[in-house]
Write a protein that holds these residues in place. Structure first.
Motif, PDB file in Angstrom:
ATOM      1  N   GLY A 100       0.802  -1.209   0.000  1.00 58.24           N
ATOM      2  CA  GLY A 100       0.000   0.000   0.000  1.00 58.24           C
ATOM      3  C   GLY A 100       0.840   1.268   0.000  1.00 58.24           C
ATOM      4  O   GLY A 100       2.033   1.245  -0.316  1.00 58.24           O
ATOM      5  N   VAL A 101       0.215   2.380   0.374  1.00 59.24           N
ATOM      6  CA  VAL A 101       0.873   3.683   0.230  1.00 59.24           C
ATOM      7  C   VAL A 101       1.941   3.945   1.287  1.00 59.24           C
ATOM      8  O   VAL A 101       2.799   4.812   1.112  1.00 59.24           O
ATOM      9  CB  VAL A 101      -0.161   4.832   0.263  1.00 59.24           C
ATOM     10  N   GLN A 102       1.895   3.224   2.398  1.00 57.79           N
ATOM     11  CA  GLN A 102       2.844   3.505   3.477  1.00 57.79           C
ATOM     12  C   GLN A 102       4.249   2.999   3.130  1.00 57.79           C
ATOM     13  O   GLN A 102       4.410   1.922   2.555  1.00 57.79           O
ATOM     14  CB  GLN A 102       2.370   2.864   4.784  1.00 57.79           C
ATOM     15  N   THR A 103       5.237   3.790   3.504  1.00 56.36           N
ATOM     16  CA  THR A 103       6.636   3.455   3.195  1.00 56.36           C
ATOM     17  C   THR A 103       7.449   3.103   4.426  1.00 56.36           C
ATOM     18  O   THR A 103       8.624   2.776   4.303  1.00 56.36           O
ATOM     19  CB  THR A 103       7.314   4.641   2.492  1.00 56.36           C
ATOM     20  N   GLY A 104       6.856   3.189   5.611  1.00 55.77           N
ATOM     21  CA  GLY A 104       7.580   2.915   6.841  1.00 55.77           C
ATOM     22  C   GLY A 104       8.109   4.159   7.529  1.00 55.77           C
ATOM     23  O   GLY A 104       8.701   4.070   8.608  1.00 55.77           O
ATOM     24  N   VAL A 105       7.919   5.319   6.924  1.00 54.44           N
ATOM     25  CA  VAL A 105       8.408   6.566   7.521  1.00 54.44           C
ATOM     26  C   VAL A 105       7.672   6.871   8.823  1.00 54.44           C
ATOM     27  O   VAL A 105       8.268   7.350   9.785  1.00 54.44           O
ATOM     28  CB  VAL A 105       8.239   7.730   6.520  1.00 54.44           C
ATOM     29  N   ILE A 106       6.373   6.590   8.861  1.00 56.21           N
ATOM     30  CA  ILE A 106       5.585   6.844  10.071  1.00 56.21           C
ATOM     31  C   ILE A 106       5.590   5.569  10.916  1.00 56.21           C
ATOM     32  O   ILE A 106       5.033   4.549  10.503  1.00 56.21           O
ATOM     33  CB  ILE A 106       4.148   7.252   9.721  1.00 56.21           C
ATOM     34  N   PRO A 107       6.208   5.586  12.097  1.00 56.09           N
ATOM     35  CA  PRO A 107       6.325   4.374  12.916  1.00 56.09           C
ATOM     36  C   PRO A 107       4.964   3.763  13.242  1.00 56.09           C
ATOM     37  O   PRO A 107       4.048   4.465  13.685  1.00 56.09           O
ATOM     38  CB  PRO A 107       7.024   4.874  14.181  1.00 56.09           C
ATOM     39  N   GLY A 108       4.841   2.464  13.003  1.00 59.70           N
ATOM     40  CA  GLY A 108       3.633   1.747  13.376  1.00 59.70           C
ATOM     41  C   GLY A 108       2.491   1.828  12.389  1.00 59.70           C
ATOM     42  O   GLY A 108       1.537   1.055  12.481  1.00 59.70           O
ATOM     43  N   ARG A 109       2.569   2.756  11.425  1.00 59.68           N
ATOM     44  CA  ARG A 109       1.471   2.870  10.454  1.00 59.68           C
ATOM     45  C   ARG A 109       1.741   1.886   9.324  1.00 59.68           C
ATOM     46  O   ARG A 109       2.251   2.229   8.271  1.00 59.68           O
ATOM     47  CB  ARG A 109       1.339   4.298   9.935  1.00 59.68           C
ATOM     48  N   VAL A 110       1.351   0.646   9.573  1.00 52.37           N
ATOM     49  CA  VAL A 110       1.688  -0.418   8.632  1.00 52.37           C
ATOM     50  C   VAL A 110       0.597  -0.573   7.579  1.00 52.37           C
ATOM     51  O   VAL A 110      -0.588  -0.354   7.839  1.00 52.37           O
ATOM     52  CB  VAL A 110       1.893  -1.761   9.363  1.00 52.37           C
ATOM     53  N   ASN A 111       1.024  -0.948   6.381  1.00 53.13           N
ATOM     54  CA  ASN A 111       0.072  -1.339   5.357  1.00 53.13           C
ATOM     55  C   ASN A 111      -0.692  -2.581   5.814  1.00 53.13           C
ATOM     56  O   ASN A 111      -0.212  -3.333   6.678  1.00 53.13           O
ATOM     57  CB  ASN A 111       0.799  -1.628   4.042  1.00 53.13           C
TER      58      ASN A 111
ATOM     59  N   GLN B 203      -1.332  14.172  -7.483  1.00 48.36           N
ATOM     60  CA  GLN B 203      -0.148  13.520  -6.915  1.00 48.36           C
ATOM     61  C   GLN B 203      -0.301  12.010  -6.810  1.00 48.36           C
ATOM     62  O   GLN B 203       0.686  11.273  -6.932  1.00 48.36           O
ATOM     63  CB  GLN B 203       0.150  14.115  -5.530  1.00 48.36           C
ATOM     64  N   ILE B 204      -1.513  11.518  -6.620  1.00 43.52           N
ATOM     65  CA  ILE B 204      -1.682  10.075  -6.442  1.00 43.52           C
ATOM     66  C   ILE B 204      -1.321   9.291  -7.706  1.00 43.52           C
ATOM     67  O   ILE B 204      -1.146   8.071  -7.665  1.00 43.52           O
ATOM     68  CB  ILE B 204      -3.109   9.738  -5.971  1.00 43.52           C
ATOM     69  N   GLN B 205      -1.192   9.975  -8.820  1.00 38.70           N
ATOM     70  CA  GLN B 205      -0.708   9.308 -10.026  1.00 38.70           C
ATOM     71  C   GLN B 205       0.645   8.645  -9.778  1.00 38.70           C
ATOM     72  O   GLN B 205       0.949   7.605 -10.374  1.00 38.70           O
ATOM     73  CB  GLN B 205      -0.583  10.307 -11.177  1.00 38.70           C
ATOM     74  N   ARG B 206       1.444   9.247  -8.920  1.00 43.20           N
ATOM     75  CA  ARG B 206       2.751   8.661  -8.589  1.00 43.20           C
ATOM     76  C   ARG B 206       2.583   7.286  -7.952  1.00 43.20           C
ATOM     77  O   ARG B 206       3.267   6.327  -8.323  1.00 43.20           O
ATOM     78  CB  ARG B 206       3.497   9.589  -7.628  1.00 43.20           C
ATOM     79  N   TYR B 207       1.697   7.188  -6.992  1.00 35.01           N
ATOM     80  CA  TYR B 207       1.470   5.903  -6.334  1.00 35.01           C
ATOM     81  C   TYR B 207       0.890   4.888  -7.313  1.00 35.01           C
ATOM     82  O   TYR B 207       1.318   3.728  -7.362  1.00 35.01           O
ATOM     83  CB  TYR B 207       0.538   6.063  -5.138  1.00 35.01           C
ATOM     84  N   LEU B 208      -0.073   5.311  -8.107  1.00 38.70           N
ATOM     85  CA  LEU B 208      -0.709   4.405  -9.058  1.00 38.70           C
ATOM     86  C   LEU B 208       0.278   3.895 -10.098  1.00 38.70           C
ATOM     87  O   LEU B 208       0.102   2.810 -10.656  1.00 38.70           O
ATOM     88  CB  LEU B 208      -1.884   5.106  -9.742  1.00 38.70           C
TER      89      LEU B 208
ATOM     90  N   GLY C  14       3.299   3.127  -9.295  1.00 35.83           N
ATOM     91  CA  GLY C  14       4.277   2.317  -8.566  1.00 35.83           C
ATOM     92  C   GLY C  14       5.416   3.109  -7.968  1.00 35.83           C
ATOM     93  O   GLY C  14       6.383   2.523  -7.479  1.00 35.83           O
ATOM     94  N   GLU C  15       5.299   4.439  -7.949  1.00 32.69           N
ATOM     95  CA  GLU C  15       6.366   5.294  -7.418  1.00 32.69           C
ATOM     96  C   GLU C  15       6.030   5.726  -5.988  1.00 32.69           C
ATOM     97  O   GLU C  15       5.714   6.882  -5.709  1.00 32.69           O
ATOM     98  CB  GLU C  15       6.550   6.511  -8.323  1.00 32.69           C
ATOM     99  N   LYS C  16       6.088   4.783  -5.062  1.00 30.05           N
ATOM    100  CA  LYS C  16       5.650   5.044  -3.686  1.00 30.05           C
ATOM    101  C   LYS C  16       6.453   6.142  -3.005  1.00 30.05           C
ATOM    102  O   LYS C  16       5.898   7.017  -2.333  1.00 30.05           O
ATOM    103  CB  LYS C  16       5.721   3.761  -2.860  1.00 30.05           C
ATOM    104  N   GLU C  17       7.759   6.091  -3.137  1.00 31.79           N
ATOM    105  CA  GLU C  17       8.594   7.083  -2.471  1.00 31.79           C
ATOM    106  C   GLU C  17       8.332   8.478  -3.040  1.00 31.79           C
ATOM    107  O   GLU C  17       8.247   9.466  -2.301  1.00 31.79           O
ATOM    108  CB  GLU C  17      10.079   6.714  -2.615  1.00 31.79           C
TER     109      GLU C  17
END
Length: 308
Positions: free
Chosen positions: A60-71, A196-201, A203-206
């Motif tokens: 999903g959209v989470q990259t691990g930057v926010i502690p505990g907010r797991v996909n 901006q969500i085009q980036r995620y769609l 595959g560019e999560k970061e």
């Protein structure tokens, strides 16, 4: 850094504490009255339904930057299990572990605090590890159904996607409102499209997460002046990231949630909606976006649907 005078000046101008009484826990959702909902239903013309949520998945959209907010971690706990014996009806069942704000979600009014306070002047320490949010938990937002207005800032600027460092201004919102040929009304839910969500769609999560366009420090006053009930957009951070004022992190969150008592949403996929609104030549619709009622939650996943 200490919150600057500019922040406190804006906070005073948009503060809604006590507006709906000292016991109030839902803030600007009070603006969604029965009359507003009847008007919202009148926005349905074609019956076209547009889903606005991203899929809930481990990638999903989470990259691990926010502690505990797991996909979402989705597990099958039973697969074709004949729990009542051989040759009986078999069942499959599953469970999930996830951050409540991991995908398309609403931030609850307790999601952030500043100066030791949450919405309506309540103490920030009313949110505790075991008691969760004693006030203004996401479960208090029992139904979010209203007229939605797509403020397609990217399209209004003649762009497919805003530049990554673009801070959305009141002037941008004016332009998007003009494109929509409507006036944002009290009780409306505003959906702000940056693209901006085009980036995620893609595959560019970061790249989706950082750097990102988003709402500027000047936008809360725009929404306050129009008595908007809630605002959501198509970015991970909602506001511009990195912040427009160096080291002033999440000021728009604090102004919207704490001072105004206005829920905000992130990771909403507005691409199909943008195309549909452009095709039909109108940018208003009935929006159904009620959060999951996690008692005491600071946020919740939501699967919004726009009905044109």
């Amino acid at each position: 850094m200490t919150l600057p005078p500019e922040f406190h000046d804006i906070a005073k101008r948009i503060n809604n504490w006590g507006r709906w009484g000292e016991a109030d826990e839902i803030g600007t959702l009070n603006l969604i009255t029965d009359e507003v909902v009847r008007g919202a239903a009148a926005a349905i013309r074609s019956g076209r339904r547009i889903p606005l949520a991203v899929p809930l998945q481990q990638d999903g959209v989470q990259t691990g930057v926010i502690p505990g907010r797991v996909n979402p971690l989705h597990t099958m706990i039973a697969v074709n299990l004949e729990i009542f014996g051989p040759d009986t009806v078999a069942t499959s069942d599953d469970a999930v572990t996830m951050g409540l704000q991991a995908g398309t979600h609403w931030d609850g009014l307790t999601h952030v605090s500043h100066s030791g306070r949450i919405y309506n002047g309540r103490p920030a320490d009313s949110v505790t590890p075991h008691g969760r949010a004693a006030f203004s938990g996401i479960d208090k937002a029992r139904h979010i159904v209203s007229r939605g207005v797509l403020l397609d800032v990217a399209r209004a600027r003649g762009l497919d996607r805003l530049p990554e460092g673009h801070a959305v201004t009141p002037e941008d919102l004016d332009a998007a409102e003009a494109l929509a040929k409507t006036t944002v009304r009290p009780g409306d839910i505003a959906l702000v499209r940056t693209g901006q969500i085009q980036r995620y769609l893609a595959g560019e999560k970061e790249a989706y997460a950082f750097p990102s366009p988003g709402l500027s420090l000047r936008t809360p006053e725009w929404f306050h002046a129009r008595d908007v009930a809630a605002v959501a957009n198509d970015t991970l951070t909602f506001e511009i990231f990195p912040p427009e004022i160096e080291n002033l992190w999440m000021p728009v969150h604090a102004l919207d949630l704490v001072e105004m008592g206005m829920q905000q949403g992130q990771n909403w996929n507005l691409e199909e909606l943008s195309q549909a609104c452009a095709e039909e030549g109108r940018y208003t619709f009935l929006l159904s976006a009620t959060p999951e009622p996690f008692v005491g939650g600071a946020g919740s996943p939501v699967a919004p649907v726009a009905i044109l």
